[in-house]
Design a protein around this motif. Sequence first.
Motif, PDB file in Angstrom:
ATOM      1  N   LEU A  54      -6.655  -7.834  -9.198  1.00 52.40           N
ATOM      2  CA  LEU A  54      -5.203  -7.912  -9.106  1.00 52.40           C
ATOM      3  C   LEU A  54      -4.640  -9.254  -9.564  1.00 52.40           C
ATOM      4  CD1 LEU A  54      -4.798  -6.203  -5.618  1.00 52.40           C
ATOM      5  CD2 LEU A  54      -4.599  -5.146  -7.882  1.00 52.40           C
TER       6      LEU A  54
ATOM      7  N   SER B 191      -8.292  -5.012  -5.053  1.00 52.23           N
ATOM      8  CA  SER B 191      -7.814  -3.856  -4.294  1.00 52.23           C
ATOM      9  C   SER B 191      -8.972  -3.128  -3.630  1.00 52.23           C
ATOM     10  CB  SER B 191      -7.062  -2.899  -5.212  1.00 52.23           C
ATOM     11  OG  SER B 191      -7.991  -2.181  -6.015  1.00 52.23           O
TER      12      SER B 191
ATOM     13  N   LYS C 244       0.814  -1.220   0.000  1.00 51.48           N
ATOM     14  CA  LYS C 244       0.000   0.000   0.000  1.00 51.48           C
ATOM     15  C   LYS C 244       0.845   1.265   0.000  1.00 51.48           C
ATOM     16  CE  LYS C 244      -0.441   0.211   5.039  1.00 51.48           C
ATOM     17  NZ  LYS C 244      -1.378   0.230   6.180  1.00 51.48           N
TER      18      LYS C 244
ATOM     19  N   VAL D 286      -0.770  -0.059  -3.862  1.00 49.97           N
ATOM     20  CA  VAL D 286      -1.915  -0.965  -4.054  1.00 49.97           C
ATOM     21  C   VAL D 286      -2.272  -1.592  -2.709  1.00 49.97           C
ATOM     22  CG1 VAL D 286      -2.793  -3.022  -5.212  1.00 49.97           C
ATOM     23  CG2 VAL D 286      -1.185  -1.500  -6.406  1.00 49.97           C
ATOM     24  N   ARG D 287      -3.476  -1.313  -2.228  1.00 56.98           N
ATOM     25  CA  ARG D 287      -3.955  -1.900  -0.980  1.00 56.98           C
ATOM     26  C   ARG D 287      -4.860  -3.085  -1.299  1.00 56.98           C
ATOM     27  NH1 ARG D 287      -4.864   0.193   4.297  1.00 56.98           N
ATOM     28  NH2 ARG D 287      -4.294   2.281   3.544  1.00 56.98           N
ATOM     29  N   VAL D 288      -4.454  -4.274  -0.940  1.00 53.47           N
ATOM     30  CA  VAL D 288      -5.271  -5.466  -1.172  1.00 53.47           C
ATOM     31  C   VAL D 288      -6.392  -5.494  -0.144  1.00 53.47           C
ATOM     32  CG1 VAL D 288      -5.328  -7.977  -1.259  1.00 53.47           C
ATOM     33  CG2 VAL D 288      -3.333  -6.739  -2.139  1.00 53.47           C
TER      34      VAL D 288
END
Length: 338
Positions: free
Chosen positions: A160, A154, A45, A138-140
């Motif tokens: 993703l 995301s 992130k 990128v925040r999963v």
Amino acid sequence: MASSISSDLSSSRFPRVAVIGAGLAGLTLARILTEMGLSVRVFDKGRSPAGRMSTRHEAGGSFDHGAQYFTARDEGFQRQVETWVEQGVAAEWRARFGTLENGTLTPRNEGPVRYVGVPGMSALAQSFASRVDVRCGVRVEHVRREHEAWVLTSDTGQALGAFHAVVAAVPAPQAVPLLAGSPELSARVAGVRMEPCWSVMASFDAPVPLPVDGAFIHGSPLSWAARDNSKPGRPEGERWVLHATPEFSREHLEDTPEAVAPLLVEAFRRAAGVDVRPGRAVAHRWRYAQAEPSLTEGALFDDKRGLGACGDWCSGSRVEGAYLSGMALSRRIVFWRP
């Protein structure tokens, strides 16, 4: 969608692995698996790899506002440290150390060799990140099971990709929802308590009149203070990093950085017994700084479901522990087949 996921993964000779978190543990794991021929993608992130080994750039210069230094006890990690030193991304920190308490300084120069990243602690993580596929910013948000694959999404709804295995290489509380597909593993991680830490980055117009570069602090809201510019490869300019105790950090967890910074600067003045007036002081909150206590497994992996976790909280809450945790999990995944 289902057929494309199945065909995409079935064409892979080795497991396709997603690593969530680009701190040292996740990057160690990703580097080893990549070198062994596995397809690995790292998501983070942050704006750049490093996690709590980040180096932050402020108007007053650069600061190691998270991990301060590291030592090497394990032979394998010592070999890695020697490689880093040869590559010029690490060096011994030959500093003066002591203990501060209510204005009294006690020299404390015994102890193991202490190393730092060069030109900042983040250099170690970046040396590994350069060899793997890392996607920053990128925040999963979701890890869900779909047709024998783990599908990642995301927080913005971006797809993703699909993977055979997923590893959460983030602080334990952040790993719990990512591991929901393995109830036993998620429950084990949920039992890990992590303490917060407020950190202050202070720059000064003149050297602070203390005959130490790193100090362990007792009887204070602070636990540690370091002259950051005393580390090798740093730019000129007097800069200090102050770390608060877990107790202070818990009590002021939701305070603003603007409120916390002057409190810890004043605590530094009292502990050091000198008049310190920084030209600039910026606070940063590490919500999950250290496990108390850490696990002893080294790493966790559900080989039936292909979900795992690694981090310093699995192995001693130190930089060395993060590296060893990534190593431990790599040995389990490299021979694993879905």
